[in-house]
Design a protein around this motif. Structure first.
Motif, PDB file in Angstrom:
ATOM      1  N   VAL A   1     -10.897  27.873  -3.215  1.00  0.00           N
ATOM      2  CA  VAL A   1     -12.454  27.160  -3.334  1.00  0.00           C
ATOM      3  C   VAL A   1     -12.548  27.764  -5.120  1.00  0.00           C
ATOM      4  N   ILE A   2     -12.309  29.291  -4.472  1.00  0.00           N
ATOM      5  CA  ILE A   2     -13.679  29.859  -6.315  1.00  0.00           C
ATOM      6  C   ILE A   2     -12.218  28.942  -7.310  1.00  0.00           C
ATOM      7  N   ALA A   3     -11.029  28.707  -6.858  1.00  0.00           N
ATOM      8  CA  ALA A   3     -10.123  28.336  -8.279  1.00  0.00           C
ATOM      9  C   ALA A   3     -10.079  26.870  -7.755  1.00  0.00           C
TER      10      ALA A   3
ATOM     11  N   ALA B   1      -9.864  38.234  -2.800  1.00  0.00           N
ATOM     12  CA  ALA B   1      -9.384  37.099  -3.068  1.00  0.00           C
ATOM     13  C   ALA B   1      -9.690  35.817  -3.801  1.00  0.00           C
ATOM     14  N   HIS B   2     -11.060  36.452  -3.952  1.00  0.00           N
ATOM     15  CA  HIS B   2     -11.848  34.746  -4.919  1.00  0.00           C
ATOM     16  C   HIS B   2     -11.373  35.372  -6.192  1.00  0.00           C
ATOM     17  N   LEU B   3     -11.057  36.572  -6.539  1.00  0.00           N
ATOM     18  CA  LEU B   3     -10.774  36.968  -8.097  1.00  0.00           C
ATOM     19  C   LEU B   3      -9.246  36.502  -7.649  1.00  0.00           C
ATOM     20  N   GLY B   4      -8.837  36.439  -7.545  1.00  0.00           N
ATOM     21  CA  GLY B   4      -7.327  36.196  -7.888  1.00  0.00           C
ATOM     22  C   GLY B   4      -7.305  34.512  -7.222  1.00  0.00           C
ATOM     23  N   GLY B   5      -7.704  33.769  -7.091  1.00  0.00           N
ATOM     24  CA  GLY B   5      -7.911  32.858  -6.862  1.00  0.00           C
ATOM     25  C   GLY B   5      -9.367  31.879  -8.455  1.00  0.00           C
ATOM     26  N   ALA B   6      -9.501  32.994  -8.580  1.00  0.00           N
ATOM     27  CA  ALA B   6      -9.873  32.649 -10.012  1.00  0.00           C
ATOM     28  C   ALA B   6     -10.083  32.698 -10.963  1.00  0.00           C
ATOM     29  N   ILE B   7      -8.661  33.632 -11.202  1.00  0.00           N
ATOM     30  CA  ILE B   7      -7.374  33.542 -12.223  1.00  0.00           C
ATOM     31  C   ILE B   7      -6.893  32.746 -12.407  1.00  0.00           C
TER      32      ILE B   7
ATOM     33  N   TYR C   1     -21.989  29.003 -16.592  1.00  0.00           N
ATOM     34  CA  TYR C   1     -22.235  29.981 -15.908  1.00  0.00           C
ATOM     35  C   TYR C   1     -22.230  29.887 -14.760  1.00  0.00           C
ATOM     36  N   ILE C   2     -22.757  28.838 -13.582  1.00  0.00           N
ATOM     37  CA  ILE C   2     -22.436  29.476 -12.060  1.00  0.00           C
ATOM     38  C   ILE C   2     -20.970  29.910 -11.664  1.00  0.00           C
ATOM     39  N   ALA C   3     -19.877  29.338 -12.587  1.00  0.00           N
ATOM     40  CA  ALA C   3     -18.456  30.136 -12.339  1.00  0.00           C
ATOM     41  C   ALA C   3     -18.463  31.769 -12.390  1.00  0.00           C
ATOM     42  N   ALA C   4     -18.741  31.535 -13.588  1.00  0.00           N
ATOM     43  CA  ALA C   4     -19.093  33.542 -14.180  1.00  0.00           C
ATOM     44  C   ALA C   4     -20.442  34.256 -13.413  1.00  0.00           C
ATOM     45  N   VAL C   5     -21.397  33.694 -12.849  1.00  0.00           N
ATOM     46  CA  VAL C   5     -22.162  34.627 -11.661  1.00  0.00           C
ATOM     47  C   VAL C   5     -20.572  34.721 -10.394  1.00  0.00           C
ATOM     48  N   MET C   6     -20.615  33.506  -9.884  1.00  0.00           N
ATOM     49  CA  MET C   6     -19.473  34.132  -8.900  1.00  0.00           C
ATOM     50  C   MET C   6     -17.645  34.430  -8.363  1.00  0.00           C
ATOM     51  N   VAL C   7     -17.904  34.675 -10.006  1.00  0.00           N
ATOM     52  CA  VAL C   7     -16.232  35.856 -10.924  1.00  0.00           C
ATOM     53  C   VAL C   7     -17.453  37.161 -10.697  1.00  0.00           C
ATOM     54  N   LEU C   8     -18.745  37.541 -11.230  1.00  0.00           N
ATOM     55  CA  LEU C   8     -18.513  38.644 -10.641  1.00  0.00           C
ATOM     56  C   LEU C   8     -19.431  39.382  -9.692  1.00  0.00           C
TER      57      LEU C   8
ATOM     58  N   GLY D   1      -7.184  29.317 -11.453  1.00  0.00           N
ATOM     59  CA  GLY D   1      -7.584  28.433 -11.701  1.00  0.00           C
ATOM     60  C   GLY D   1      -7.703  28.593 -12.796  1.00  0.00           C
ATOM     61  N   PHE D   2      -8.159  29.339 -13.350  1.00  0.00           N
ATOM     62  CA  PHE D   2      -8.349  29.482 -14.725  1.00  0.00           C
ATOM     63  C   PHE D   2      -7.338  28.965 -16.005  1.00  0.00           C
ATOM     64  N   PHE D   3      -5.670  30.323 -15.418  1.00  0.00           N
ATOM     65  CA  PHE D   3      -5.350  29.671 -16.059  1.00  0.00           C
ATOM     66  C   PHE D   3      -4.006  28.348 -15.489  1.00  0.00           C
ATOM     67  N   TYR D   4      -4.162  27.861 -14.624  1.00  0.00           N
ATOM     68  CA  TYR D   4      -3.686  26.134 -14.222  1.00  0.00           C
ATOM     69  C   TYR D   4      -4.385  25.228 -15.090  1.00  0.00           C
ATOM     70  N   ILE D   5      -5.521  25.218 -15.663  1.00  0.00           N
ATOM     71  CA  ILE D   5      -6.259  24.187 -16.153  1.00  0.00           C
ATOM     72  C   ILE D   5      -5.687  23.944 -18.240  1.00  0.00           C
ATOM     73  N   ARG D   6      -5.937  25.805 -18.333  1.00  0.00           N
ATOM     74  CA  ARG D   6      -5.080  26.479 -19.571  1.00  0.00           C
ATOM     75  C   ARG D   6      -4.059  26.211 -19.752  1.00  0.00           C
ATOM     76  N   GLN D   7      -2.666  25.959 -18.598  1.00  0.00           N
ATOM     77  CA  GLN D   7      -1.565  25.218 -18.510  1.00  0.00           C
ATOM     78  C   GLN D   7      -1.521  24.221 -18.659  1.00  0.00           C
ATOM     79  N   LEU D   8      -2.533  23.306 -17.394  1.00  0.00           N
ATOM     80  CA  LEU D   8      -2.110  22.175 -18.048  1.00  0.00           C
ATOM     81  C   LEU D   8      -2.432  21.673 -19.054  1.00  0.00           C
ATOM     82  N   GLN D   9      -3.690  22.078 -20.374  1.00  0.00           N
ATOM     83  CA  GLN D   9      -3.624  21.530 -21.480  1.00  0.00           C
ATOM     84  C   GLN D   9      -2.090  21.898 -22.472  1.00  0.00           C
ATOM     85  N   ARG D  10      -1.748  22.250 -22.373  1.00  0.00           N
ATOM     86  CA  ARG D  10      -0.897  22.734 -23.052  1.00  0.00           C
ATOM     87  C   ARG D  10       0.190  22.149 -22.288  1.00  0.00           C
ATOM     88  N   GLY D  11       0.157  21.210 -22.014  1.00  0.00           N
ATOM     89  CA  GLY D  11       1.464  20.107 -20.777  1.00  0.00           C
ATOM     90  C   GLY D  11       2.177  20.996 -19.486  1.00  0.00           C
TER      91      GLY D  11
END
Length: 305
Positions: free
Chosen positions: A148-150, A199-205, A176-183, A207-217
């Motif tokens: 979910v956090i991913a 596990a939250h932190l693993g999912g958060a990482i 800001y909602i996501a940032a609070v959840m990560v903190l 989720g962030f890189f999935y979108i960044r890589q998707l934006q790079r194709g």
């Protein structure tokens, strides 16, 4: 009961319905486990239920995990507490709707599965390498929080300025909602639910890189879809219909009459790869919010291929 089963069957027979399917799987597993726990406890077999549960939850003990590697997948569909599953599924619904709208059903499933896998692997890694966690002894983990956090962090990375109206707080940007959840997860990594927060932190990482890589194709979810397509193929009946042309002299007449407009769009309205590349380039420069409604629809159609 027949009506309930019909509703479940209907939910899985419809296409473009992955968000509801993920929620439904979690609810059904939760209901079955609650019923089993109640029956076994009342019959004096509570210990047997605890043993049965170890086949669904992930253990930090690598020896036990080696005998039950499938728990790396089953744990993120397993809940035993009502508020645990409630908050997870509410967040999955709210943020999953955004991912589904902008990226499509398939990428929502990719995020859910990859987030759960990342959370589970991060849990195993930390519990077997960090002295503080090793001193806590073996533990078990369950729940969809990592998945979910991913999805949550992915949505915030994709649409950082999108706002949710929260009770008492009003409109809040989801970044800001996501940032609070990560903190909160970082803080909880040394608390009583250390495993879950890790596990939250693993999912958060993820989720962030999935979108960044998707934006790079680059779509990290292609292996997930390949595996899912393989299993779908095992359960889907092969069509026995044969296609023939009445006029052998014009075998491509139907195709040419249905051809789409110029510009690279296929006969069925599916955007070409060149169009998708242009949209992804625009995203990398200006972000998703810069896309027009037509471009979002094209991106969504492409994600369904």
């Amino acid at each position: 009961m027949t009506s309930i089963f019909d509703d479940i069957k209907s939910a899985f027979s419809r296409g473009n319905n992955s968000l509801h399917q993920l929620i439904l799987i979690n609810v059904v597993v939760f209901a079955v486990l609650i019923i089993l726990r109640t029956i076994m406890t009342l019959s004096g077999s509570g210990g047997l239920f605890s043993y049965l549960l170890t086949f669904f939850v992930i253990s930090s003990d690598l020896t036990l995990f080696a005998y039950r590697p499938w728990t790396l997948f089953t744990y993120f569909f397993t809940h035993l507490e009502f508020f645990h599953i409630l908050f997870n599924l509410l967040n999955l619904y709210w943020f999953g709707m955004l991912i589904r709208e902008y990226l499509g059903d398939k990428r929502l499933v990719n995020l859910y599965v990859l987030g759960g896998l990342a959370g589970g692997l991060f849990y195993l890694l930390t519990y077997n390498t960090i002295p503080y966690l090793q001193l806590r002894g073996d533990s078990f983990m369950m729940g969809a929080s990592g998945s979910v956090i991913a999805v949550m962090v992915a949505a915030a990375t994709l649409l950082p300025n999108y706002t949710f109206n929260l009770i008492l707080l009003g409109p809040i940007r989801i970044k800001y909602i996501a940032a609070v959840m990560v903190l909160l997860s970082i803080s909880g990594a040394v608390g009583s639910n250390a495993g879950g927060n890790i596990a939250h932190l693993g999912g958060a990482i993820l989720g962030f890189f999935y979108i960044r890589q998707l934006q790079r194709g680059s779509d990290w979810g292609r292996p997930v879809q390949a595996v899912l397509d393989f299993f779908r193929g095992l359960f889907q009946r092969r069509s026995r219909l044969k296609v023939s042309y009445k006029n052998p002299d014009r075998p491509y007449a139907a195709t040419s009459s249905a051809a789409g407009p110029s510009g690279g769009t296929s006969a069925h309205g599916t955007p070409s790869q060149m169009e998708i590349d242009q949209i992804l380039d625009k995203i990398s420069v200006s972000g998703y919010e810069s896309l027009t409604k037509e471009e979002k629809q094209k991106l969504f159609k492409a994600s369904q291929k």
